[in-house]
Design an enzyme around this catalytic site. Structure first.
Site, PDB file in Angstrom:
ATOM      1  N   ASP A 110      -9.139   3.051   1.082  1.00 60.09           N
ATOM      2  CA  ASP A 110      -7.933   3.578   1.946  1.00 60.09           C
ATOM      3  C   ASP A 110      -8.562   4.283   2.975  1.00 60.09           C
ATOM      4  O   ASP A 110      -9.277   5.391   2.952  1.00 60.09           O
ATOM      5  CB  ASP A 110      -6.866   4.783   1.193  1.00 60.09           C
ATOM      6  CG  ASP A 110      -5.812   5.099   1.869  1.00 60.09           C
ATOM      7  OD1 ASP A 110      -5.841   4.792   3.231  1.00 60.09           O
ATOM      8  OD2 ASP A 110      -5.106   5.754   1.530  1.00 60.09           O
TER       9      ASP A 110
ATOM     10  N   CYS B 201       0.956  -1.189  -0.017  1.00 59.33           N
ATOM     11  CA  CYS B 201       0.195  -0.074  -0.011  1.00 59.33           C
ATOM     12  C   CYS B 201       0.967   1.253  -0.041  1.00 59.33           C
ATOM     13  O   CYS B 201       2.155   1.098  -0.441  1.00 59.33           O
ATOM     14  CB  CYS B 201      -0.920   0.038   1.139  1.00 59.33           C
ATOM     15  SG  CYS B 201      -0.274   0.254   2.862  1.00 59.33           S
ATOM     16  N   THR B 202       0.349   2.219   0.580  1.00 60.35           N
ATOM     17  CA  THR B 202       1.258   3.543   0.391  1.00 60.35           C
ATOM     18  C   THR B 202       2.181   3.767   1.459  1.00 60.35           C
ATOM     19  O   THR B 202       3.334   3.673   1.472  1.00 60.35           O
ATOM     20  CB  THR B 202       0.337   4.686   0.220  1.00 60.35           C
ATOM     21  OG1 THR B 202      -0.824   4.717  -0.718  1.00 60.35           O
ATOM     22  CG2 THR B 202       1.073   6.232   0.192  1.00 60.35           C
ATOM     23  N   GLY B 203       1.674   3.608   2.808  1.00 60.22           N
ATOM     24  CA  GLY B 203       2.649   3.717   3.952  1.00 60.22           C
ATOM     25  C   GLY B 203       2.843   2.661   4.784  1.00 60.22           C
ATOM     26  O   GLY B 203       3.634   2.866   5.843  1.00 60.22           O
ATOM     27  N   ASN B 204       2.167   1.648   4.721  1.00 61.49           N
ATOM     28  CA  ASN B 204       2.469   0.434   5.249  1.00 61.49           C
ATOM     29  C   ASN B 204       1.928   0.646   6.703  1.00 61.49           C
ATOM     30  O   ASN B 204       2.678   0.112   7.654  1.00 61.49           O
ATOM     31  CB  ASN B 204       3.819   0.021   5.273  1.00 61.49           C
ATOM     32  CG  ASN B 204       3.968  -1.462   5.703  1.00 61.49           C
ATOM     33  OD1 ASN B 204       5.172  -1.719   6.182  1.00 61.49           O
ATOM     34  ND2 ASN B 204       3.239  -2.567   5.073  1.00 61.49           N
ATOM     35  N   THR B 205       0.913   1.366   6.972  1.00 55.86           N
ATOM     36  CA  THR B 205       0.262   1.482   8.416  1.00 55.86           C
ATOM     37  C   THR B 205      -1.184   1.094   8.320  1.00 55.86           C
ATOM     38  O   THR B 205      -1.577   0.635   9.626  1.00 55.86           O
ATOM     39  CB  THR B 205       0.697   2.904   8.900  1.00 55.86           C
ATOM     40  OG1 THR B 205      -0.107   3.803   8.050  1.00 55.86           O
ATOM     41  CG2 THR B 205       1.988   2.986   9.102  1.00 55.86           C
ATOM     42  N   CYS B 206      -1.902   0.937   7.214  1.00 57.56           N
ATOM     43  CA  CYS B 206      -3.231   0.738   7.314  1.00 57.56           C
ATOM     44  C   CYS B 206      -3.427  -0.414   6.526  1.00 57.56           C
ATOM     45  O   CYS B 206      -3.789  -1.771   6.941  1.00 57.56           O
ATOM     46  CB  CYS B 206      -4.048   2.058   6.642  1.00 57.56           C
ATOM     47  SG  CYS B 206      -3.743   3.455   7.711  1.00 57.56           S
ATOM     48  N   ARG B 207      -3.722  -0.382   5.112  1.00 57.80           N
ATOM     49  CA  ARG B 207      -4.148  -1.663   4.588  1.00 57.80           C
ATOM     50  C   ARG B 207      -3.574  -2.710   4.473  1.00 57.80           C
ATOM     51  O   ARG B 207      -3.947  -3.918   4.634  1.00 57.80           O
ATOM     52  CB  ARG B 207      -4.615  -0.874   3.123  1.00 57.80           C
ATOM     53  CG  ARG B 207      -5.672  -0.243   2.923  1.00 57.80           C
ATOM     54  CD  ARG B 207      -5.967   0.563   1.666  1.00 57.80           C
ATOM     55  NE  ARG B 207      -4.783   1.401   1.350  1.00 57.80           N
ATOM     56  CZ  ARG B 207      -4.699   1.947   0.027  1.00 57.80           C
ATOM     57  NH1 ARG B 207      -5.394   2.044  -0.935  1.00 57.80           N
ATOM     58  NH2 ARG B 207      -3.822   3.311  -0.015  1.00 57.80           N
TER      59      ARG B 207
END
Length: 146
Positions: A114, A7-13
């Site tokens: 997201d 994903c983008t920041g590797n903190t959610c999805r």
């Protein structure tokens, strides 16, 4: 089977997807990373909360995508088409094993929602979406990969 979620920041999805797949298939090797991740962050508080609600353990520290991770993975599943494009642009050798997660599983061209910056309900929606996709992903694989 070695699965890498992006994903983008590797903190959610991607951490939620990683935790869900590890829980459902503990014998598989599963990791996650972000296109623009800052190394060393925990999963977001809301991501951890919704995983806790589902009794899914998470032990996650964010990491950015690297050549080593690309080579490690058997399959790379991105949360959006733009993640897939950026990953393949940066690591052309990943082309044959990189897919947009939802498209790979359902044929649907939409991205995984997201929840970043959203409410706990937004995170629950993404969790539910990811859980359905992971169940379909597992069901779609040949039995010998189980």
């Amino acid at each position: 089977m070695k699965v890498l979620f992006i994903c983008t920041g590797n903190t959610c999805r991607s951490p939620m997807a990683e935790a869900l797949l590890k829980h459902k298939r503990p014998q598989w090797k599963v990791k996650s990373a972000g296109i623009f991740a800052a190394d060393g962050s925990l999963a977001s508080e809301q991501a951890r909360r919704v995983l806790e609600e589902g009794n899914i353990p998470i032990d996650h520290i964010s990491q950015s995508i690297s050549k080593e991770l690309v080579h490690w993975a058997d399959i790379i599943l991105t949360m959006t088409a733009s993640h897939e494009h950026m990953l393949v642009s940066q690591f052309p050798e990943s082309t044959a094993k990189t897919y947009v997660f939802k498209r790979y599983v359902t044929g649907n061209l939409a991205d995984v929602q997201d929840p970043f910056g959203g409410s706990l309900e937004d995170y629950r929606g993404t969790y539910n979406e990811l859980e359905q996709l992971i169940d379909q992903f597992i069901e779609s694989l040949p039995n010998e990969l189980e």
